[in-house]
Design an enzyme around this catalytic site. Structure first.
Site, PDB file in Angstrom:
ATOM      1  N   ASP A  30     -10.338  -8.624  -8.464  1.00  0.00           N
ATOM      2  CA  ASP A  30     -10.448  -7.906  -7.334  1.00  0.00           C
ATOM      3  C   ASP A  30     -11.572  -7.940  -6.441  1.00  0.00           C
ATOM      4  OD1 ASP A  30      -9.139  -4.752  -6.524  1.00  0.00           O
ATOM      5  OD2 ASP A  30     -10.859  -5.323  -5.463  1.00  0.00           O
ATOM      6  N   LYS A  35     -15.756  -1.860  -8.041  1.00  0.00           N
ATOM      7  CA  LYS A  35     -14.826  -1.507  -8.751  1.00  0.00           C
ATOM      8  C   LYS A  35     -14.733  -2.340 -10.134  1.00  0.00           C
ATOM      9  CE  LYS A  35     -10.978  -0.402  -6.574  1.00  0.00           C
ATOM     10  NZ  LYS A  35      -9.772  -0.990  -5.848  1.00  0.00           N
ATOM     11  N   ARG A 156       4.020   6.831 -12.317  1.00  0.00           N
ATOM     12  CA  ARG A 156       3.594   7.776 -11.676  1.00  0.00           C
ATOM     13  C   ARG A 156       2.384   8.317 -11.872  1.00  0.00           C
ATOM     14  NH1 ARG A 156       7.336  11.580 -14.966  1.00  0.00           N
ATOM     15  NH2 ARG A 156       6.860   9.948 -16.414  1.00  0.00           N
ATOM     16  N   GLY A 267       3.390  14.139  -0.835  1.00  0.00           N
ATOM     17  CA  GLY A 267       2.238  13.406  -0.233  1.00  0.00           C
ATOM     18  C   GLY A 267       1.882  12.076  -1.252  1.00  0.00           C
ATOM     19  N   CYS A 270       2.082   6.825  -1.957  1.00  0.00           N
ATOM     20  CA  CYS A 270       3.604   6.120  -2.242  1.00  0.00           C
ATOM     21  C   CYS A 270       4.573   6.723  -1.303  1.00  0.00           C
ATOM     22  CB  CYS A 270       3.916   6.027  -3.481  1.00  0.00           C
ATOM     23  SG  CYS A 270       2.785   5.279  -4.446  1.00  0.00           S
ATOM     24  N   LYS A 273       4.674   6.723   2.871  1.00  0.00           N
ATOM     25  CA  LYS A 273       4.483   5.538   3.492  1.00  0.00           C
ATOM     26  C   LYS A 273       5.707   4.656   2.979  1.00  0.00           C
ATOM     27  CE  LYS A 273       2.309   2.497   0.029  1.00  0.00           C
ATOM     28  NZ  LYS A 273       3.165   1.041  -0.406  1.00  0.00           N
ATOM     29  N   ARG A 340      -4.976  10.602  -1.193  1.00  0.00           N
ATOM     30  CA  ARG A 340      -4.142   9.885  -0.299  1.00  0.00           C
ATOM     31  C   ARG A 340      -2.935  10.720   0.524  1.00  0.00           C
ATOM     32  NH1 ARG A 340      -2.808   4.434  -2.689  1.00  0.00           N
ATOM     33  NH2 ARG A 340      -2.715   5.723  -4.365  1.00  0.00           N
TER      34      ARG A 340
END
Ligand code: UGA
Length: 447
Positions: A30, A35, A156, A267, A270, A273, A340
């Protein structure tokens, strides 16, 4: 197998840890140094059940490492792409820049196939249909002899580890060329040997099908939620109870009882959007009419937020200015710290804009909320939030809020108004304890 995972967010970090748990030798890459520093110590950068244990164990035992140094991916036989594809600013489509950068990185740093063993890129990110074909063409043009499969992920949040280690299905999108397709399949079969041995259903298809499976699944789930929320509107207009309605239709096996929880809507990073990017892609393909219904799904979903704000205003006596609203739960769903596109945060922001004094509590996201929204009041305890409240709203059904005892907390509030934004409370218990109960499409339950 030697595996690289490009992108160490929700998808990538969980995938990397789970692949290591299956016995593979995994490097996660990354660009975010903070992170990577945390993950390298075996510490997750978000809340996810079971992930801390997996990270700690596999980092300690040397099967899992994380780096910002792209040259470390050189020896991997499978390079998984697990970067984000967020919504483009002000547009419906997905931002593909991270996926394209991941392909650049792999092309620059991956070793060529050794001793006849092919090297595979396996795309896991949710992408517009057609992406895999375009990447495959790039790989061919590059002359690097790297092959591509699309292998969508269905995890999930909150169950990500379980969903990755014991998925309910595995999907391979393979190249049309039979020989190359067989090579790609063999590598993925080796990688997922444990799951396949446990009889996990495997669906093998071409690239566009695999890409579509992912967005179709999320669109179906979003449609189910908006369907039941539309029924909630009908229940509100007629005095029906949407929770009983959902229970009754859910007994029909063809309908099923999952994802029929009416409330303030969906919401997260995923569903919202993905349905928008799917509509945008359909438009590009000239089949926008096929997905017009998703616009309605999105509209119904957003209307739930308006409805919750209006309900709070009604409960507050018609004006929110100067009224204290206690908001219980702010993440997009429980068991995650993800904010998000959180319906709860959107509703809270709108209440604030209408002049309400907010007190927001959340077991996982309080600290992040304080940092990101210093304008909002985030007390340490539920009791502080409830103290002198004019309206109490449960917006994310964390256990600690759904199990609150209506009688015990009654003396804390100024006016006993409870808005059950997720239909998780027993209306009778709350009404009997002296509260004005407002559900989401629950009419006046008498049975
Ligand atoms: C979703 C899908 O469920 C996963 O299968 C998929 O892999 C993932 O997106 C992804 O594309 O990466 P997730 O975003 O973790 O997973 O959240 P869900 O559990 O699907 O919930 C989404 C939203 O719908 C939440 O805000 C939740 O509160 C809401 N919801 C869910 C309802 O309002 N009613 C329901 O009955 C169910």
């Amino acid at each position: 197998m030697r595996i690289s995972v490009i992108g160490c967010g929700y998808l990538g970090a969980v995938h990397a840890a789970c692949m290591a748990e299956l016995g593979h030798d995994v490097v996660g890459l990354d660009v975010d140094e903070k992170k990577i520093a945390k993950l390298s110590q075996g510490l997750p950068t978000f809340i996810e059940a079971g992930l801390p244990e997996l990270l700690e164990k596999n980092v300690r035992e040397g099967r899992l490492r994380f780096t910002t140094d792209a040259s470390q991916i050189a020896e991997a036989q499978i390079h998984f792409i697990g970067v984000g594809t967020p919504q483009l600013q002000g547009r419906l489509g997905a931002d593909m820049s991270y996926v394209n950068q991941a392909v650049d990185t792999i092309l620059e740093h991956a070793n060529p196939p050794q001793e006849g063993k092919p090297v595979l890129i396996a795309g896991k990110s949710t992408v517009p249909v057609g992406t895999a074909q375009a990447i495959a063409e790039r790989l061919t043009t590059s002359g690097r002899n790297i092959i591509l499969a699309w292998n969508p992920e269905f995890l999930r949040e909150g169950y990500a580890v379980k969903d990755t280690l014991t998925p309910d299905r595995i999907v391979y999108g393979l190249p049309d060329n039979q020989e190359i397709g067989a090579q790609a399949k063999a590598l993925l079969d080796e990688c997922y040997a444990t799951q396949l041995a446990a009889d996990t259903p495997l669906v093998v298809a071409n690239y566009p099908t695999a890409e579509l499976v992912k967005v179709a699944a999320n669109s179906f789930l979003a449609t189910k939620i908006s369907f039941i929320n539309a029924m909630a509107e009908l229940c509100d207009a007629t005095g029906g109870d949407v929770t009983r309605l959902a229970e009754a239709i859910g007994h029909d096996e063809r309908i099923g009882n999952k994802f029929l929880q009416a409330g303030i809507g969906f919401g997260g990073g995923c569903l919202p959007k993905d349905i928008r990017a799917f509509m945008a892609r359909a438009g590009e393909l000239g089949v926008d009419q096929a997905l017009t219904f998703l616009r309605e799904v999105d509209t119904i979903n957003l209307r739930r937020r308006d409805h919750a704000v209006n309900l709070a205003e009604e409960a507050a006596g018609g004006r929110l200015v100067g009224k204290k609203v206690a908001v219980l739960g702010i993440t997009f769903k429980p068991d995650t710290d993800d904010l998000r596109d959180s319906p709860a945060l959107d509703i809270a922001s709108r209440l604030w804009a209408r002049g309400a004094e907010l007190a927001i509590v959340d077991p996982a996201a309080a600290e992040t909320l304080r940092e990101r929204r210093p304008d909002l009041t985030v007390p340490d305890t539920v009791e502080e939030a409830l103290q002198d409240a004019d309206v109490v709203m449960i917006l994310t059904p964390w256990k600690e809020y759904t199990q609150l005892d209506p009688t015990t907390i009654l003396p804390l509030v100024a006016t006993p108004n409870i808005i059950d934004g997720r239909n998780v409370l027993n209306p009778k218990d709350w009404a009997d304890a002296g509260w004005n109960y407002y559900g989401m499409g629950r009419g006046v339950p008498t049975w």
